[in-house]
Design an enzyme around this catalytic site. Structure first.
Site, PDB file in Angstrom:
ATOM      1  N   GLU A  94     -10.895   5.271  -9.230  1.00 16.11           N
ATOM      2  CA  GLU A  94     -11.096   6.371  -8.387  1.00 16.11           C
ATOM      3  C   GLU A  94      -9.797   6.704  -7.522  1.00 16.11           C
ATOM      4  OE1 GLU A  94     -15.960   5.836  -7.268  1.00 16.11           O
ATOM      5  OE2 GLU A  94     -14.356   4.744  -5.894  1.00 16.11           O
ATOM      6  N   CYS A 107      -4.807   9.160  -2.246  1.00 14.15           N
ATOM      7  CA  CYS A 107      -4.824   7.717  -2.419  1.00 14.15           C
ATOM      8  C   CYS A 107      -5.284   7.408  -3.745  1.00 14.15           C
ATOM      9  CB  CYS A 107      -5.963   7.325  -1.220  1.00 14.15           C
ATOM     10  SG  CYS A 107      -6.432   5.651  -1.477  1.00 14.15           S
ATOM     11  N   CYS A 114      -9.683  -5.297  -9.086  1.00 13.54           N
ATOM     12  CA  CYS A 114      -8.959  -6.161  -8.505  1.00 13.54           C
ATOM     13  C   CYS A 114      -9.562  -7.609  -8.593  1.00 13.54           C
ATOM     14  CB  CYS A 114      -8.752  -5.804  -6.983  1.00 13.54           C
ATOM     15  SG  CYS A 114      -7.390  -6.699  -6.188  1.00 13.54           S
ATOM     16  N   CYS A 118     -10.832  -9.835  -1.734  1.00 11.76           N
ATOM     17  CA  CYS A 118     -10.885  -9.811  -0.219  1.00 11.76           C
ATOM     18  C   CYS A 118     -12.463  -9.512   0.069  1.00 11.76           C
ATOM     19  CB  CYS A 118     -10.102  -8.717   0.129  1.00 11.76           C
ATOM     20  SG  CYS A 118      -8.468  -8.907  -0.168  1.00 11.76           S
ATOM     21  N   CYS A 121     -14.220  -6.040   0.980  1.00 11.94           N
ATOM     22  CA  CYS A 121     -13.681  -5.013  -0.026  1.00 11.94           C
ATOM     23  C   CYS A 121     -14.420  -4.870  -1.114  1.00 11.94           C
ATOM     24  CB  CYS A 121     -12.014  -5.079  -0.415  1.00 11.94           C
ATOM     25  SG  CYS A 121     -11.643  -3.925  -1.831  1.00 11.94           S
ATOM     26  N   GLY A 165      -7.034  -2.008  -6.645  1.00 12.49           N
ATOM     27  CA  GLY A 165      -6.011  -2.899  -7.209  1.00 12.49           C
ATOM     28  C   GLY A 165      -4.902  -3.261  -6.286  1.00 12.49           C
ATOM     29  N   GLU A 166      -4.248  -4.108  -6.643  1.00 11.14           N
ATOM     30  CA  GLU A 166      -3.109  -4.637  -5.972  1.00 11.14           C
ATOM     31  C   GLU A 166      -1.818  -4.124  -6.596  1.00 11.14           C
ATOM     32  OE1 GLU A 166      -1.922  -6.239  -3.075  1.00 11.14           O
ATOM     33  OE2 GLU A 166       0.056  -5.719  -4.242  1.00 11.14           O
ATOM     34  N   SER A 220      -1.446  -5.130   4.235  1.00 10.45           N
ATOM     35  CA  SER A 220      -3.114  -5.314   4.683  1.00 10.45           C
ATOM     36  C   SER A 220      -3.125  -6.666   5.247  1.00 10.45           C
ATOM     37  CB  SER A 220      -3.979  -5.158   3.436  1.00 10.45           C
ATOM     38  OG  SER A 220      -3.890  -4.048   2.637  1.00 10.45           O
ATOM     39  N   LEU A 221      -2.847  -6.559   6.472  1.00 12.50           N
ATOM     40  CA  LEU A 221      -2.718  -8.053   7.580  1.00 12.50           C
ATOM     41  C   LEU A 221      -3.981  -8.361   7.536  1.00 12.50           C
ATOM     42  CD1 LEU A 221      -0.387  -9.681   8.177  1.00 12.50           C
ATOM     43  CD2 LEU A 221      -0.693  -8.912  10.390  1.00 12.50           C
ATOM     44  N   HIS A 222      -4.595  -7.625   8.669  1.00 10.41           N
ATOM     45  CA  HIS A 222      -6.107  -7.861   9.031  1.00 10.41           C
ATOM     46  C   HIS A 222      -6.174  -9.416   9.807  1.00 10.41           C
ATOM     47  CE1 HIS A 222      -6.601  -4.543   6.294  1.00 10.41           C
ATOM     48  NE2 HIS A 222      -6.809  -5.238   5.301  1.00 10.41           N
ATOM     49  N   CYS A 339     -11.542   3.474   3.292  1.00  7.67           N
ATOM     50  CA  CYS A 339     -10.751   2.081   3.055  1.00  7.67           C
ATOM     51  C   CYS A 339     -11.701   1.093   2.526  1.00  7.67           C
ATOM     52  CB  CYS A 339      -9.876   1.725   4.396  1.00  7.67           C
ATOM     53  SG  CYS A 339      -8.321   2.503   4.309  1.00  7.67           S
TER      54      CYS A 339
HETATM   55  S1  SF4 Z   1      -8.277  -4.914  -0.578  1.00  7.59           S
HETATM   56 FE1  SF4 Z   1      -6.976  -4.370  -2.010  1.00  7.59          FE
HETATM   57  S2  SF4 Z   1      -6.276  -6.547  -2.621  1.00  7.59           S
HETATM   58 FE2  SF4 Z   1      -8.119  -6.989  -1.380  1.00  7.59          FE
HETATM   59  S3  SF4 Z   1      -9.752  -7.118  -3.132  1.00  7.59           S
HETATM   60 FE3  SF4 Z   1      -9.506  -4.926  -2.381  1.00  7.59          FE
HETATM   61  S4  SF4 Z   1      -8.209  -3.823  -3.886  1.00  7.59           S
HETATM   62 FE4  SF4 Z   1      -8.015  -5.936  -3.918  1.00  7.59          FE
END
Ligand code: SF4
Length: 346
Positions: A94, A107, A114, A118, A121, A165-166, A220-222, A339
């Site tokens: 996407e 974006c 991924c 996390c 997500c 994805g990362e 992406s600290l959080h 997000c």
């Molecule tokens: S936030 Fe980013 S790194 Fe974490 S699971 Fe989602 S896509 Fe992967």
């Protein structure tokens, strides 16, 4: 058969020239082919109209162009558009177009799924299917750029790698795609308009610094607390906040660049004043900008949006510590485009 053919977007101009010469074709055609691929972003060899039919046939017998087909398009009531792209192997990814009055942000995704898991997500629940190729990354930008122009008469002004994805786990393809997006031979966008967002892999951040990147880096600290971050971001077990801090100090020293921290405000989890204090403390070692992000539900009852009272208190505390901080309101929530919500559900 496609399997035996090669992805032509992986070839340099020199390699295309060598291919043409070895097939007794005129070498000056290489720059025309290259221009069709990257500047005119053609989707098939048939579109290369100033090239002879025999050369087009030769190219299509030996290569393929990895482009994407929009599978579904959803338009939010706030004008954000989410597109699910179908890839050559049937996989879905996407991309999101976020228009505003005078600009449009794309974006984009860097992987199919991924594997970093996390917890907050939706993409993390999919697992990793594969990395995207340079062409698949590049063509997402092209498609969203054409959409911005066609639908809203806007030029694409910004690109963020915040989709599925990362990006740092698909390092070479992401960097090559960014190189072509910012090259005059490609889309010619300033790298200052591109932001790569990562969970923060220290080794790869040092590599970005060594490679003297010109685009922006967002983390992406959080949470700035080791135990708490590990609870909902398993990647923190092997890539600690301490190691991340050292990598960011190295990155800032080498590039002089400010770092952006993305911080999702999760109700009762990371949105208290002690959390804000830890974050302020963590930010002391380098120049930062903090984006506080409104959370969007992904169906996990553990995570909820922070209250406005807590959000305001968190924001004010960081401000009182003289930090640069913004609150980012969500866009495209009604179409699961915000997000952390990208999961190619359709
Ligand atoms: S936030 Fe980013 S790194 Fe974490 S699971 Fe989602 S896509 Fe992967």
């Amino acid at each position: 058969m496609k399997d035996e053919k090669r992805d032509i977007l992986l070839l340099s101009p020199e390699e295309i020239k060598q291919f043409l010469e070895s097939n007794k074709e005129k070498s000056f055609r290489a720059s025309q082919v290259y221009e069709w691929l990257w500047k005119k972003h053609c989707r098939s060899f048939e579109e290369m109209t100033n090239i002879s039919k025999s050369l087009r046939d030769l190219l299509s017998e030996n290569f393929f162009i990895q482009s994407l087909k929009p599978a579904t398009v959803q338009v939010s009531k706030d004008t954000t558009i989410k597109i699910a792209f179908r890839l050559f192997d049937g996989a879905l990814i996407e991309g999101v177009l976020i228009p505003s009055e005078d600009r449009a942000t794309a974006c984009i995704s860097s992987q199919v799924g991924c594997n970093l898991g996390c917890e907050f997500c939706a993409t993390g629940k999919l697992g990793l299917k594969r990395n995207l190729s340079v062409g698949e990354i590049y063509h997402q930008v092209v498609e969203l750029m054409l959409l911005a122009k066609g639908k809203y008469n806007l030029s694409l002004t910004n690109i963020v790698f915040m989709g599925m994805g990362e990006p740092l786990l698909n390092y070479n393809n992401v960097l090559k795609a960014i190189e072509m997006i910012s090259s005059d031979k490609g889309l010619g966008m300033s790298p200052q308009r591109i932001t790569l967002s990562t969970v923060g892999l220290p080794k790869m951040i040092k590599k970005l610094a060594d490679d003297s990147i010109k685009f922006h880096l967002a983390i992406s600290l959080h949470s700035a607390n080791e135990l708490k971050r590990s609870e909902f971001m398993p990647v923190n077990d092997t890539n600690s906040l301490q190691a991340l801090k050292e990598a960011l100090i190295y990155f800032n020293k080498k590039t002089g660049e400010r770092i952006t921290f993305e911080y999702l405000l999760l109700n009762g989890i990371n949105d208290s004043i002690p959390d804000a204090k830890e974050l302020a403390e963590y930010c002391k070692s380098f120049p930062v900008k903090i984006n506080l992000i409104e959370y969007n539900s992904t169906g996990n009852p553990k995570f909820n949006k922070s209250t406005s009272k807590n959000t305001d208190a968190f924001f004010s505390f960081l401000k009182s510590r003289n930090l640069i901080v913004n609150i980012r309101r969500s866009r495209g929530q009604d179409i699961d485009a915000a997000c952390g919500q990208l999961a190619a559900k359709k």
